[in-house]
Write a protein that holds these residues in place. Structure first.
Motif, PDB file in Angstrom:
ATOM      1  N   LEU A   7      40.531  50.091  26.760  1.00 19.98           N
ATOM      2  CA  LEU A   7      41.910  49.586  27.267  1.00 19.98           C
ATOM      3  C   LEU A   7      41.524  49.978  28.848  1.00 19.98           C
ATOM      4  O   LEU A   7      42.031  49.340  29.779  1.00 19.98           O
ATOM      5  N   SER A   8      40.953  51.079  29.164  1.00 23.95           N
ATOM      6  CA  SER A   8      40.664  51.342  30.512  1.00 23.95           C
ATOM      7  C   SER A   8      39.788  50.421  31.210  1.00 23.95           C
ATOM      8  O   SER A   8      39.826  50.222  32.597  1.00 23.95           O
ATOM      9  N   ILE A   9      38.964  49.848  30.537  1.00 22.79           N
ATOM     10  CA  ILE A   9      37.928  48.953  31.143  1.00 22.79           C
ATOM     11  C   ILE A   9      38.240  47.502  30.904  1.00 22.79           C
ATOM     12  O   ILE A   9      38.254  46.484  32.031  1.00 22.79           O
ATOM     13  N   VAL A  10      38.774  47.058  29.797  1.00 25.00           N
ATOM     14  CA  VAL A  10      38.912  45.565  29.507  1.00 25.00           C
ATOM     15  C   VAL A  10      40.385  45.341  30.149  1.00 25.00           C
ATOM     16  O   VAL A  10      40.335  44.107  30.743  1.00 25.00           O
ATOM     17  N   MET A  11      41.301  46.198  29.969  1.00 30.04           N
ATOM     18  CA  MET A  11      42.813  45.691  30.376  1.00 30.04           C
ATOM     19  C   MET A  11      42.744  45.445  31.928  1.00 30.04           C
ATOM     20  O   MET A  11      43.451  44.371  32.187  1.00 30.04           O
ATOM     21  N   PRO A  12      42.334  46.307  32.732  1.00 27.68           N
ATOM     22  CA  PRO A  12      42.286  45.842  34.114  1.00 27.68           C
ATOM     23  C   PRO A  12      41.727  44.519  34.518  1.00 27.68           C
ATOM     24  O   PRO A  12      42.028  43.796  35.452  1.00 27.68           O
ATOM     25  N   CYS A  13      40.499  44.401  33.947  1.00 20.89           N
ATOM     26  CA  CYS A  13      39.622  43.147  34.141  1.00 20.89           C
ATOM     27  C   CYS A  13      40.520  41.687  33.644  1.00 20.89           C
ATOM     28  O   CYS A  13      40.545  40.652  34.197  1.00 20.89           O
ATOM     29  N   ALA A  14      41.077  42.027  32.341  1.00 20.76           N
ATOM     30  CA  ALA A  14      41.588  40.933  31.998  1.00 20.76           C
ATOM     31  C   ALA A  14      42.784  40.594  32.903  1.00 20.76           C
ATOM     32  O   ALA A  14      43.166  39.460  33.009  1.00 20.76           O
ATOM     33  N   LEU A  15      43.827  41.529  33.106  1.00 18.68           N
ATOM     34  CA  LEU A  15      44.723  41.529  34.032  1.00 18.68           C
ATOM     35  C   LEU A  15      44.399  40.547  35.473  1.00 18.68           C
ATOM     36  O   LEU A  15      45.046  39.602  35.772  1.00 18.68           O
ATOM     37  N   PHE A  16      43.434  41.226  35.940  1.00 22.47           N
ATOM     38  CA  PHE A  16      42.970  40.378  37.303  1.00 22.47           C
ATOM     39  C   PHE A  16      42.601  39.085  37.159  1.00 22.47           C
ATOM     40  O   PHE A  16      43.024  38.335  37.644  1.00 22.47           O
ATOM     41  N   ALA A  17      41.775  38.640  35.937  1.00 19.89           N
ATOM     42  CA  ALA A  17      41.387  37.661  35.551  1.00 19.89           C
ATOM     43  C   ALA A  17      42.559  36.425  35.265  1.00 19.89           C
ATOM     44  O   ALA A  17      42.597  35.404  35.850  1.00 19.89           O
ATOM     45  N   VAL A  18      43.588  36.991  34.800  1.00 25.45           N
ATOM     46  CA  VAL A  18      44.660  36.327  34.189  1.00 25.45           C
ATOM     47  C   VAL A  18      45.570  35.709  35.672  1.00 25.45           C
ATOM     48  O   VAL A  18      45.893  34.842  35.937  1.00 25.45           O
ATOM     49  N   VAL A  19      45.753  36.877  36.493  1.00 26.52           N
ATOM     50  CA  VAL A  19      46.670  36.521  37.533  1.00 26.52           C
ATOM     51  C   VAL A  19      45.705  35.937  38.577  1.00 26.52           C
ATOM     52  O   VAL A  19      46.283  34.764  39.205  1.00 26.52           O
ATOM     53  N   TYR A  20      44.424  35.975  38.739  1.00 30.47           N
ATOM     54  CA  TYR A  20      43.773  35.004  39.630  1.00 30.47           C
ATOM     55  C   TYR A  20      43.471  33.650  39.349  1.00 30.47           C
ATOM     56  O   TYR A  20      43.628  32.781  39.944  1.00 30.47           O
ATOM     57  N   ALA A  21      43.268  33.638  37.851  1.00 31.58           N
ATOM     58  CA  ALA A  21      43.413  32.157  37.260  1.00 31.58           C
ATOM     59  C   ALA A  21      44.481  31.393  37.501  1.00 31.58           C
ATOM     60  O   ALA A  21      44.771  30.258  37.849  1.00 31.58           O
ATOM     61  N   VAL A  22      45.880  32.095  37.345  1.00 30.60           N
ATOM     62  CA  VAL A  22      47.106  31.482  37.506  1.00 30.60           C
ATOM     63  C   VAL A  22      47.204  31.140  39.013  1.00 30.60           C
ATOM     64  O   VAL A  22      47.921  30.151  39.220  1.00 30.60           O
ATOM     65  N   LEU A  23      47.045  32.039  39.954  1.00 28.90           N
ATOM     66  CA  LEU A  23      47.088  31.701  41.390  1.00 28.90           C
ATOM     67  C   LEU A  23      46.086  30.542  41.800  1.00 28.90           C
ATOM     68  O   LEU A  23      46.301  30.064  42.750  1.00 28.90           O
ATOM     69  N   SER A  24      45.012  30.287  41.019  1.00 31.36           N
ATOM     70  CA  SER A  24      43.910  29.542  41.575  1.00 31.36           C
ATOM     71  C   SER A  24      44.006  28.027  41.102  1.00 31.36           C
ATOM     72  O   SER A  24      43.728  27.150  41.530  1.00 31.36           O
ATOM     73  N   PHE A  25      44.572  27.910  39.622  1.00 25.94           N
ATOM     74  CA  PHE A  25      44.304  26.801  38.924  1.00 25.94           C
ATOM     75  C   PHE A  25      45.684  25.890  39.215  1.00 25.94           C
ATOM     76  O   PHE A  25      46.821  26.366  40.015  1.00 25.94           O
ATOM     77  N   SER A  26      45.986  24.637  38.543  1.00 21.90           N
ATOM     78  CA  SER A  26      46.814  23.881  38.905  1.00 21.90           C
ATOM     79  C   SER A  26      48.446  24.502  38.492  1.00 21.90           C
ATOM     80  O   SER A  26      49.485  23.862  38.977  1.00 21.90           O
ATOM     81  N   ILE A  27      48.324  25.305  37.570  1.00 19.09           N
ATOM     82  CA  ILE A  27      49.619  25.815  37.242  1.00 19.09           C
ATOM     83  C   ILE A  27      50.373  26.462  38.608  1.00 19.09           C
ATOM     84  O   ILE A  27      51.820  26.370  38.576  1.00 19.09           O
ATOM     85  N   HIS A  28      49.638  26.821  39.405  1.00 20.78           N
ATOM     86  CA  HIS A  28      50.373  27.327  40.789  1.00 20.78           C
ATOM     87  C   HIS A  28      50.920  26.214  41.414  1.00 20.78           C
ATOM     88  O   HIS A  28      51.883  26.534  42.106  1.00 20.78           O
ATOM     89  N   TYR A  29      50.598  25.008  41.406  1.00 26.93           N
ATOM     90  CA  TYR A  29      51.037  23.832  42.229  1.00 26.93           C
ATOM     91  C   TYR A  29      52.104  23.242  41.318  1.00 26.93           C
ATOM     92  O   TYR A  29      53.136  22.681  41.745  1.00 26.93           O
ATOM     93  N   GLU A  30      51.880  22.990  40.032  1.00 24.45           N
ATOM     94  CA  GLU A  30      52.687  22.204  39.189  1.00 24.45           C
ATOM     95  C   GLU A  30      53.963  22.902  38.895  1.00 24.45           C
ATOM     96  O   GLU A  30      54.890  22.310  38.860  1.00 24.45           O
ATOM     97  N   THR A  31      53.850  24.013  38.312  1.00 24.27           N
ATOM     98  CA  THR A  31      54.974  25.019  37.976  1.00 24.27           C
ATOM     99  C   THR A  31      55.186  26.236  38.736  1.00 24.27           C
ATOM    100  O   THR A  31      54.639  27.410  37.977  1.00 24.27           O
ATOM    101  N   PRO A  32      55.345  26.397  39.924  1.00 27.61           N
ATOM    102  CA  PRO A  32      55.284  27.759  40.788  1.00 27.61           C
ATOM    103  C   PRO A  32      56.084  28.780  39.967  1.00 27.61           C
ATOM    104  O   PRO A  32      55.720  29.863  40.112  1.00 27.61           O
ATOM    105  N   MET A  33      57.226  28.537  39.386  1.00 31.39           N
ATOM    106  CA  MET A  33      58.010  29.505  38.852  1.00 31.39           C
ATOM    107  C   MET A  33      57.530  30.156  37.730  1.00 31.39           C
ATOM    108  O   MET A  33      57.600  31.238  37.633  1.00 31.39           O
TER     109      MET A  33
END
Length: 118
Positions: A59-85
């Motif tokens: 949990l201390s290794i995988v969870m921070p990496c997974a959280l970073f990856a999810v937030v980075y992906a959400v802010l980088s890909f088209s979901i950021h522009y198509e559904t900003p809410m």
């Protein structure tokens, strides 16, 4: 008890704080032979094996990496522009997870300090 009988039974006395030696030259106090206060042990001898708790390590290794990856992906890909809410809802969900983990850590630390003996 005479001094000679005492020395035969317990070995010769030594000055204050010094290590007493027996007839073969080995120290009588085995605990004082290592570095500092630790007993000495032979090299390449297995010590007591400590068990590791696998779930907190993962949990201390995988969870921070997974959280970073999810937030980075959400802010980088088209979901950021198509559904900003939805994008910002996911980011706020991640932020709430981090804040919750921090508050739990602070409360556990506080309980740990309160339980110390004075």
């Amino acid at each position: 008890m005479e001094a000679s009988a005492f020395n035969e039974q317990y070995g010769t006395s030594s000055p204050y704080g010094a290590v007493a030696y027996d007839g073969s030259g080995m120290p009588v106090n085995k605990q004082a032979t290592g570095l500092g206060m630790f007993p000495s042990k032979a090299p390449f001898v297995r010590g007591v094996r400590r068990r590791l708790n696998f779930v907190p390590i993962v949990l201390s290794i995988v969870m921070p990496c997974a959280l970073f990856a999810v937030v980075y992906a959400v802010l980088s890909f088209s979901i950021h522009y198509e559904t900003p809410m939805l994008c910002w809802a996911i980011v706020l969900l991640g932020l709430s997870c981090v804040i919750t983990a921090g508050l739990i850590a602070i409360s556990v630390r506080g309980r740990w300090f309160r339980n110390t003996e004075r």
